[in-house]
Every structure is written in structure tokens, then in C-alpha cells.
Design a protein around this motif. Structure first.
Motif, PDB file in Angstrom:
ATOM      1  N   PHE A 175       0.825  -1.207   0.000  1.00 46.82           N
ATOM      2  CA  PHE A 175       0.000   0.000   0.000  1.00 46.82           C
ATOM      3  C   PHE A 175       0.860   1.259   0.000  1.00 46.82           C
ATOM      4  O   PHE A 175       0.442   2.302  -0.497  1.00 46.82           O
ATOM      5  CB  PHE A 175      -0.950  -0.009   1.192  1.00 46.82           C
ATOM      6  N   GLY A 176       2.082   1.142   0.541  1.00 51.10           N
ATOM      7  CA  GLY A 176       3.009   2.278   0.466  1.00 51.10           C
ATOM      8  C   GLY A 176       3.399   2.573  -0.978  1.00 51.10           C
ATOM      9  O   GLY A 176       3.467   3.740  -1.390  1.00 51.10           O
ATOM     10  N   LEU A 177       3.650   1.516  -1.743  1.00 51.48           N
ATOM     11  CA  LEU A 177       3.989   1.708  -3.164  1.00 51.48           C
ATOM     12  C   LEU A 177       2.814   2.310  -3.927  1.00 51.48           C
ATOM     13  O   LEU A 177       3.002   3.191  -4.785  1.00 51.48           O
ATOM     14  CB  LEU A 177       4.386   0.370  -3.779  1.00 51.48           C
ATOM     15  N   VAL A 178       1.615   1.836  -3.622  1.00 49.32           N
ATOM     16  CA  VAL A 178       0.429   2.402  -4.282  1.00 49.32           C
ATOM     17  C   VAL A 178       0.286   3.883  -3.930  1.00 49.32           C
ATOM     18  O   VAL A 178      -0.005   4.719  -4.804  1.00 49.32           O
ATOM     19  CB  VAL A 178      -0.828   1.618  -3.871  1.00 49.32           C
ATOM     20  N   PHE A 179       0.515   4.227  -2.666  1.00 47.08           N
ATOM     21  CA  PHE A 179       0.406   5.623  -2.247  1.00 47.08           C
ATOM     22  C   PHE A 179       1.419   6.492  -2.984  1.00 47.08           C
ATOM     23  O   PHE A 179       1.082   7.581  -3.470  1.00 47.08           O
ATOM     24  CB  PHE A 179       0.625   5.713  -0.734  1.00 47.08           C
ATOM     25  N   VAL A 180       2.672   6.021  -3.075  1.00 52.12           N
ATOM     26  CA  VAL A 180       3.708   6.791  -3.770  1.00 52.12           C
ATOM     27  C   VAL A 180       3.333   6.971  -5.244  1.00 52.12           C
ATOM     28  O   VAL A 180       3.481   8.063  -5.812  1.00 52.12           O
ATOM     29  CB  VAL A 180       5.069   6.098  -3.634  1.00 52.12           C
ATOM     30  N   ALA A 181       2.826   5.909  -5.867  1.00 49.37           N
ATOM     31  CA  ALA A 181       2.451   6.003  -7.280  1.00 49.37           C
ATOM     32  C   ALA A 181       1.309   6.996  -7.484  1.00 49.37           C
ATOM     33  O   ALA A 181       1.327   7.801  -8.426  1.00 49.37           O
ATOM     34  CB  ALA A 181       2.053   4.623  -7.794  1.00 49.37           C
ATOM     35  N   VAL A 182       0.310   6.959  -6.596  1.00 49.99           N
ATOM     36  CA  VAL A 182      -0.826   7.882  -6.729  1.00 49.99           C
ATOM     37  C   VAL A 182      -0.374   9.325  -6.536  1.00 49.99           C
ATOM     38  O   VAL A 182      -0.777  10.227  -7.291  1.00 49.99           O
ATOM     39  CB  VAL A 182      -1.930   7.513  -5.714  1.00 49.99           C
ATOM     40  N   VAL A 183       0.499   9.575  -5.556  1.00 49.71           N
ATOM     41  CA  VAL A 183       0.999  10.929  -5.330  1.00 49.71           C
ATOM     42  C   VAL A 183       1.820  11.399  -6.526  1.00 49.71           C
ATOM     43  O   VAL A 183       1.721  12.559  -6.957  1.00 49.71           O
ATOM     44  CB  VAL A 183       1.835  10.982  -4.037  1.00 49.71           C
ATOM     45  N   ALA A 184       2.647  10.494  -7.095  1.00 46.36           N
ATOM     46  CA  ALA A 184       3.449  10.868  -8.264  1.00 46.36           C
ATOM     47  C   ALA A 184       2.557  11.243  -9.442  1.00 46.36           C
ATOM     48  O   ALA A 184       2.804  12.236 -10.147  1.00 46.36           O
ATOM     49  CB  ALA A 184       4.384   9.715  -8.634  1.00 46.36           C
ATOM     50  N   LEU A 185       1.511  10.470  -9.678  1.00 45.02           N
ATOM     51  CA  LEU A 185       0.585  10.792 -10.758  1.00 45.02           C
ATOM     52  C   LEU A 185      -0.146  12.104 -10.491  1.00 45.02           C
ATOM     53  O   LEU A 185      -0.384  12.898 -11.410  1.00 45.02           O
ATOM     54  CB  LEU A 185      -0.422   9.656 -10.936  1.00 45.02           C
ATOM     55  N   TRP A 186      -0.499  12.323  -9.229  1.00 45.20           N
ATOM     56  CA  TRP A 186      -1.192  13.563  -8.868  1.00 45.20           C
ATOM     57  C   TRP A 186      -0.299  14.771  -9.111  1.00 45.20           C
ATOM     58  O   TRP A 186      -0.749  15.797  -9.649  1.00 45.20           O
ATOM     59  CB  TRP A 186      -1.595  13.468  -7.407  1.00 45.20           C
ATOM     60  N   LEU A 187       0.986  14.668  -8.727  1.00 49.82           N
ATOM     61  CA  LEU A 187       1.914  15.773  -8.965  1.00 49.82           C
ATOM     62  C   LEU A 187       2.165  15.979 -10.457  1.00 49.82           C
ATOM     63  O   LEU A 187       2.261  17.118 -10.926  1.00 49.82           O
ATOM     64  CB  LEU A 187       3.240  15.505  -8.244  1.00 49.82           C
ATOM     65  N   ALA A 188       2.252  14.859 -11.192  1.00 47.77           N
ATOM     66  CA  ALA A 188       2.486  14.982 -12.636  1.00 47.77           C
ATOM     67  C   ALA A 188       1.321  15.676 -13.320  1.00 47.77           C
ATOM     68  O   ALA A 188       1.502  16.406 -14.307  1.00 47.77           O
ATOM     69  CB  ALA A 188       2.706  13.600 -13.243  1.00 47.77           C
ATOM     70  N   ALA A 189       0.121  15.481 -12.796  1.00 42.53           N
ATOM     71  CA  ALA A 189      -1.056  16.106 -13.413  1.00 42.53           C
ATOM     72  C   ALA A 189      -1.026  17.619 -13.275  1.00 42.53           C
ATOM     73  O   ALA A 189      -1.679  18.328 -14.061  1.00 42.53           O
ATOM     74  CB  ALA A 189      -2.325  15.546 -12.794  1.00 42.53           C
ATOM     75  N   PHE A 190      -0.275  18.157 -12.285  1.00 44.57           N
ATOM     76  CA  PHE A 190      -0.215  19.595 -12.073  1.00 44.57           C
ATOM     77  C   PHE A 190       0.965  20.252 -12.789  1.00 44.57           C
ATOM     78  O   PHE A 190       1.117  21.467 -12.712  1.00 44.57           O
ATOM     79  CB  PHE A 190      -0.136  19.889 -10.572  1.00 44.57           C
TER      80      PHE A 190
END
Length: 360
Positions: free
Chosen positions: A71-86
Motif C-alpha cells: 500500500f506504500g507503493l500504491v500511495f507513492v504512485a498515486v501521489v506521483a501521478l497527482w503531482l504529474a497532473a499539475f
């Protein structure tokens, strides 16, 4: 005059530049060290699932660490995608059909495939871990030790059924090391939950039903257990002292309990008046072998040998029982033991001194 030197700012104002960068880094490093130390301390202790002391608990701990990593890896991936979207960039021109297909891929991948695979992996490891807690037949047809535990508001009744004679105690559980033990648990009034975090998972204690769980301790030690189902105002003060000892010491403990000389109401010693007080005011609720058979409250036959009073409320030490008798409604409000305001302090002191002598 001492203090932090001031520097010139805009418009000639003198400003405080704050601590040097090196000092700020040292402060940040110190804070990180303290946080890591606190985190490491939280991974140990008598109630920590991350400090397993038995095979079932190790399965639970490894499952927890695996879930944390995944779940830590999933969290990091979601945050990375969220930052990339901005990130500011030119969006490629796509047709409405291409946009629809892209959105569909995100829904299938992130909304169905990812959680589906996560659940399957969790089941692949979690189901076998749960099965190892079940009281399945042992190789060779051996019968494991059975200990019956009943949850009351707010204390634990512990029984050791045996053809040689049943042993009963309260708020204190002794088990053999290196051997599987089957716990048969139930509730006497409301739903409780039996949980020894360092030995394995938890199981509900439901009135009118007997649930079973198998636990094992790797090495001698003392473990904390806690009711894990909210059961009333003193739920937090419903703790169980669990002690794992070598098998020969466990058998000796059982034998000493079975062979202990029962109390005699006619013993002419310094505790004779305390026995009379107990018989008059406590015998209808509490059992003391040879003296009273009350079954409402905890069995007190071996009270002096226990580690705590009031299911973990007070440590057992000289004078602790007398204090409990005088202040139990203040120490553990709402417990079902009536106040003893009608008894003189010296009477309670004598009663407590005698109860502290009750040992197998």
C-alpha cells in the motif's frame, strides 16, 4: 548586549536572519532521530503485533509488513501521478474517442485491476495465516492443552479442565511454551474479544457460543492481553496477564493448584477475623477453595500469586488489596463490586492482608 545579531534588510530595516543553516539541519536531524526512535519503540512491547513471540503472530506480522509495503507503493504512485497532473505542459490534442478510451483504461487499471490484484494477493497470504489459527487435528492424533477463557464485565475467568481436577483462576493465564494451546472462549454478559497481540490474532467472545483459537509461544515470557471489543465503560481496564513457561513448570503449576491446601474457616491464626469478614460480606460473590463457593465475581483462591488487581488496574504489591477494597469504585468506576463504606478501615486492612496470603 548579547543575543542574535541583526542584519540589514530592505528599506534599511534590521531583521533577524534566524539560526544558521547548519543549526537548522542539526535541528531537523534531531527531530528525525526522535521520530525514528519513537517509531522503533512502537514496534516492541507487551502489546505489539510487530514483536511476534509465536508462529501465528509471525504470520500476522509478515502479513502486516507486506500490506504496508504494497500500500506504500500504491500511495507513492498515486501521489506521483497527482503531482504529474499539475505540471504545466501542452496537452496533446486528442479526439473525443481517444479521450474516452484513455479514461476507460484508467478506470479499468486503477479502479478494477489494481484493487482486484491487491485483494487476491491479500487473500493468498491472509487465508493460510488465518487457517493456522484454527484448532485443526495435530499430526499423530495428539490432543493440545485446552484453556477455557470467559470474558466478564470487566475481568477474565480462566479455567483449565482436566480429569485430574479443574483449576480456576482470574485475570492471570499460564500456558506452556513450545506447544499449541487451544483456547475456548465465550462471553458471560456482552460480546468481548480475546487478543494476545504477540501470540496471534483476536477472536470474539460471544455469550452462548464457544469460539476456538490456537496459539503457541516460542519462548518463556510475559505477554499483555486486552479485550479488543468495546464492552462498556471499563473496556480499557480489562487486561489479562499471560505468562508462558516451560512445559514441566506448567505441569508443576497445575499440580500445585490442584493439591493446594484449601482454606479452613476454623484456622486459629492471625487471619481468623479476616476470614469471618470474608464469609459475612464477600462469600456470596467470590470463591475461595474450602471457604466459599461464590460464582459472581473472580475466584480469589490464588489472589496473592497474581500480578495485578482489577484486571490490570493495580500492580499486586503489599497493601494493594486493602487499597482496592477501599477505593475500587474510584480506581475502576462502574465495576460491579459494591462499596465497603460500612466496614472500618482496619477491617479492610486485615481482610486485604489475608487475601494477599492466598497462594497455591
Amino acid at each position: 548586549m548579547g543575543g542574535v545579531p541583526l542584519s540589514e534588510g530592505r528599506g534599511g530595516r534590521r531583521v533577524n536572519p534566524g539560526p544558521p543553516r547548519r543549526a537548522r539541519l542539526r535541528g531537523a536531524g534531531g527531530g528525525l532521530t526522535v521520530a525514528l526512535a519513537m517509531g522503533a519503540a512502537g514496534c516492541s512491547g507487551s502489546h505489539s503485533i510487530l514483536d511476534p513471540a509465536g508462529p501465528a503472530a509471525r504470520d500476522v506480522a509478515w502479513l502486516w509488513w507486506g500490506m504496508l509495503a504494497g500500500f506504500g507503493l500504491v500511495f507513492v504512485a498515486v501521489v506521483a501521478l497527482w503531482l504529474a497532473a499539475f505540471r504545466p505542459r501542452e496537452r496533446p490534442s486528442r479526439s473525443p474517442e481517444a479521450e474516452r478510451r484513455l479514461g476507460l483504461r484508467w478506470i479499468l487499471g486503477g479502479g478494477i485491476l489494481l484493487p482486484g490484484v491487491s485483494i487476491l494477493i491479500l487473500l493468498a497470504f491472509g487465508v493460510p495465516a488465518g487457517q493456522r489459527l484454527l484448532p485443526l487435528p495435530l499430526p499423530g492424533g495428539e490432543s493440545p492443552q485446552v484453556i477455557e477463557v470467559t470474558g466478564h464485565q470487566w475481568w477474565w475467568e480462566v479455567r483449565y479442565p482436566d480429569e485430574a481436577g479443574e483449576v480456576v483462576t482470574a485475570n492471570h493465564l499460564v500456558m506452556p511454551v513450545g506447544e499449541p494451546v487451544d483456547f475456548h472462549v465465550t462471553g458471560a454478559d456482552v460480546i468481548h474479544a480475546f487478543w494476545v497481540p504477540r501470540l496471534g490474532g483476536k477472536i470474539d467472545m460471544i455469550p452462548g457460543r464457544i469460539n476456538r483459537i490456537r496459539l503457541e509461544a516460542d519462548a518463556p515470557g510475559v505477554f499483555g492481553a486486552q479485550c479488543a471489543e468495546y464492552c462498556g465503560v471499563q473496556h480499557a481496564h480489562m487486561q489479562l496477564h499471560v505468562e508462558a513457561v516451560p512445559p514441566e513448570e506448567f505441569e508443576a503449576w497445575l499440580a500445585s493448584r490442584r493439591e493446594a491446601e484449601p482454606e479452613s474457616p476454623d484456622s486459629p491464626d492471625e487471619h481468623a477475623s479476616a476470614r469471618e469478614t470474608f464469609a459475612a460480606h464477600c462469600a456470596s460473590c467470590h470463591r475461595v477453595a474450602g471457604l466459599a463457593e461464590g460464582g459472581i465475581g473472580p475466584d480469589l483462591t490464588d489472589l496473592g500469586a497474581r500480578a495485578t488487581l482489577g484486571a490490570g488496574t493495580l500492580a499486586m504489591e503489599e497493601g494493594a488489596v486493602a487499597r482496592w477494597l477501599a477505593e475500587h469504585q474510584r480506581l475502576k468506576p462502574g465495576n460491579r463490586m459494591p462499596a465497603h463504606d460500612h466496614l472500618a478501615p482496619e477491617v479492610l486492612d486485615a481482610l486485604g492482608a489475608w487475601l494477599e496470603t492466598l497462594r497455591p
